[in-house]
Design an enzyme around this catalytic site. Structure first.
Site, PDB file in Angstrom:
ATOM      1  CG  ASN A  11       2.225   3.551   4.605  1.00 33.33           C
ATOM      2  OD1 ASN A  11       2.487   4.753   4.499  1.00 33.33           O
ATOM      3  ND2 ASN A  11       2.532   2.670   3.657  1.00 33.33           N
ATOM      4  CD1 TRP A  12      -2.651   7.358   7.736  1.00 38.91           C
ATOM      5  CD2 TRP A  12      -2.185   9.541   7.994  1.00 38.91           C
ATOM      6  NE1 TRP A  12      -3.236   7.778   8.904  1.00 38.91           N
ATOM      7  CE2 TRP A  12      -2.973   9.120   9.085  1.00 38.91           C
ATOM      8  CE3 TRP A  12      -1.770  10.876   7.934  1.00 38.91           C
ATOM      9  CZ2 TRP A  12      -3.343   9.985  10.107  1.00 38.91           C
ATOM     10  CZ3 TRP A  12      -2.135  11.732   8.961  1.00 38.91           C
ATOM     11  CH2 TRP A  12      -2.914  11.291  10.030  1.00 38.91           C
ATOM     12  CE  LYS A  13      -0.038   2.220   1.192  1.00 45.29           C
ATOM     13  NZ  LYS A  13      -0.334   1.123   0.301  1.00 45.29           N
ATOM     14  CG  HIS A  97       5.675   0.971   1.161  1.00 49.36           C
ATOM     15  ND1 HIS A  97       5.045   0.798  -0.048  1.00 49.36           N
ATOM     16  CD2 HIS A  97       4.797   0.584   2.114  1.00 49.36           C
ATOM     17  CE1 HIS A  97       3.825   0.322   0.177  1.00 49.36           C
ATOM     18  NE2 HIS A  97       3.648   0.191   1.477  1.00 49.36           N
ATOM     19  CD  GLU A  99       2.170   1.860  -2.169  1.00 47.83           C
ATOM     20  OE1 GLU A  99       2.282   2.925  -1.547  1.00 47.83           O
ATOM     21  OE2 GLU A  99       1.238   1.053  -1.969  1.00 47.83           O
ATOM     22  CD  GLU A 169       3.591  -3.254   3.904  1.00 48.18           C
ATOM     23  OE1 GLU A 169       2.617  -2.962   4.601  1.00 48.18           O
ATOM     24  OE2 GLU A 169       4.077  -2.494   3.053  1.00 48.18           O
ATOM     25  N   GLY A 175      -3.298  -3.193  -0.749  1.00 49.30           N
ATOM     26  CA  GLY A 175      -4.364  -2.411  -1.368  1.00 49.30           C
ATOM     27  C   GLY A 175      -5.278  -3.228  -2.272  1.00 49.30           C
ATOM     28  CB  SER A 214      -5.626  -6.462   2.415  1.00 51.52           C
ATOM     29  OG  SER A 214      -5.434  -5.956   1.098  1.00 51.52           O
ATOM     30  N   GLY A 235      -2.335   0.227   5.571  1.00 52.74           N
ATOM     31  CA  GLY A 235      -2.550   1.343   4.649  1.00 52.74           C
ATOM     32  C   GLY A 235      -3.973   1.845   4.749  1.00 52.74           C
ATOM     33  N   GLY A 236      -4.816   1.387   3.826  1.00 50.74           N
ATOM     34  CA  GLY A 236      -6.180   1.898   3.686  1.00 50.74           C
ATOM     35  C   GLY A 236      -6.949   2.059   4.995  1.00 50.74           C
TER      36      GLY A 236
HETATM   37  P1  PGA Z   1      -3.045  -1.733   2.634  1.00 51.15           P
HETATM   38  O1  PGA Z   1      -1.533  -1.153   2.523  1.00 51.15           O
HETATM   39  O2  PGA Z   1      -3.299  -1.972   4.100  1.00 51.15           O
HETATM   40  O3  PGA Z   1      -3.898  -0.655   2.059  1.00 51.15           O
HETATM   41  O4  PGA Z   1      -3.066  -3.002   1.858  1.00 51.15           O
HETATM   42  C1  PGA Z   1      -0.499  -1.665   3.309  1.00 51.15           C
HETATM   43  C2  PGA Z   1       0.793  -0.939   3.031  1.00 51.15           C
HETATM   44  O5  PGA Z   1       1.095  -0.647   1.865  1.00 51.15           O
HETATM   45  O6  PGA Z   1       1.558  -0.623   3.966  1.00 51.15           O
END
Ligand code: PGA
Length: 254
Positions: A11-13, A97, A99, A169, A175, A214, A235-236
């Site tokens: 997930n590149w956001k 998600h 966010e 999640e 993050g 994470s 994500g990251g």
């Molecule tokens: P993260 O993000 O791996 O950076 O914790 C996960 C996500 O929000 O899908």
């Protein structure tokens, strides 16, 4: 044990232009060409989707969006419909998600509409659920998951349930570098599977449930070794092609 195909989704956001997405693919594809066990999905900003679709044709990478509107069309400035995505050959979308729930007012009610609309258009939903730290500390994790899962799946036809991908999640792990322990992740995901069984017994064994929060190359294998964890939403660590390739390798080995 049912053999659920591992699912590794990045997930590149709000990261990467179209050109940067192409560079990523060139670096990634040779690194993941050996095996084909895990499904590999890249969830990118709308503006990079067609670059990714064109660049990944014939490869094992499936391209996903990060959101989608439930209406067919209309006066919804800034939004994108399921048909707009499927006409681009985008094959999945992250829905719900945390966010988007937190910053963009995504609601359980909207998600109840979005999932069946996505499925009808041939877009695989990657449906996200998860509790906040305060909710977990107050002992409300199960209540929150029950509410989110029940609402989000409420309008999905029983026959379509096995094709929904669910991502657990916990918000406190996203993050933050604070990964859930494998026991916490396994326990929550087994609980989500029991919720799916309550809706449609036959679907629970087939539905894939991912962990997200994470996930890194050095903790993925242990998470993926758990009986109910079928993959990861990353994500990251998905932004770097070498790290993402290492995560795909963990999925291939799971
Ligand atoms: P993260 O993000 O791996 O950076 O914790 C996960 C996500 O929000 O899908």
């Amino acid at each position: 044990m049912p053999d659920r195909r591992p699912y590794i989704a990045g997930n590149w956001k709000m990261h990467k232009t179209g050109a940067e997405a192409e560079d990523f693919l060139w670096a990634l594809l040779p690194r993941i060409s050996g095996e084909d066990r895990a499904e590999v999905v890249v969830c990118a900003p709308f503006t990079a989707l067609s670059n990714l679709v064109d660049g990944s044709r014939g490869s094992r990478v499936k391209v996903a969006a990060q959101n989608m509107h439930q209406a067919e069309q209309g006066a919804f400035t800034g939004e994108v419909s399921a048909a707009m995505l499927s006409h681009l050959d985008v094959r999945a979308a992250v829905l719900g998600h945390s966010e988007r729930r937190q910053y963009f007012n995504e609601t359980d009610e909207a998600l109840a509409e979005k999932l069946p609309v996505a499925l009808t258009a041939g877009i695989e939903p990657i449906f996200c659920v998860g509790e906040s730290e305060a909710e977990r500390e107050a002992g409300q994790m199960e209540d929150v998951l029950r509410r989110q899962v029940t609402a989000g799946l409420s309008k999905v036809a029983a026959a379509d349930l096995p094709t929904v991908v669910i991502a657990y999640e916990p918000i406190w792990a996203i993050g933050t570098g604070k990964v859930a322990t494998t026991e916490q992740a396994q326990e929550a995901i087994a609980f989500i599977r029991s919720l799916v069984a309550g809706i449609e017994a036959g679907a629970a064994e087939a539905v894939r449930i991912l962990y997200g929060g994470s996930v890194k190359p050095d903790n993925a294998a242990e998470l993926l070794s758990q009986p109910d964890i079928d993959g990861a939403l990353i994500g990251g660590a998905s932004l770097d092609p070498a790290d993402f390739a290492a995560l795909v390798a963990a999925g291939d080995a799971a």
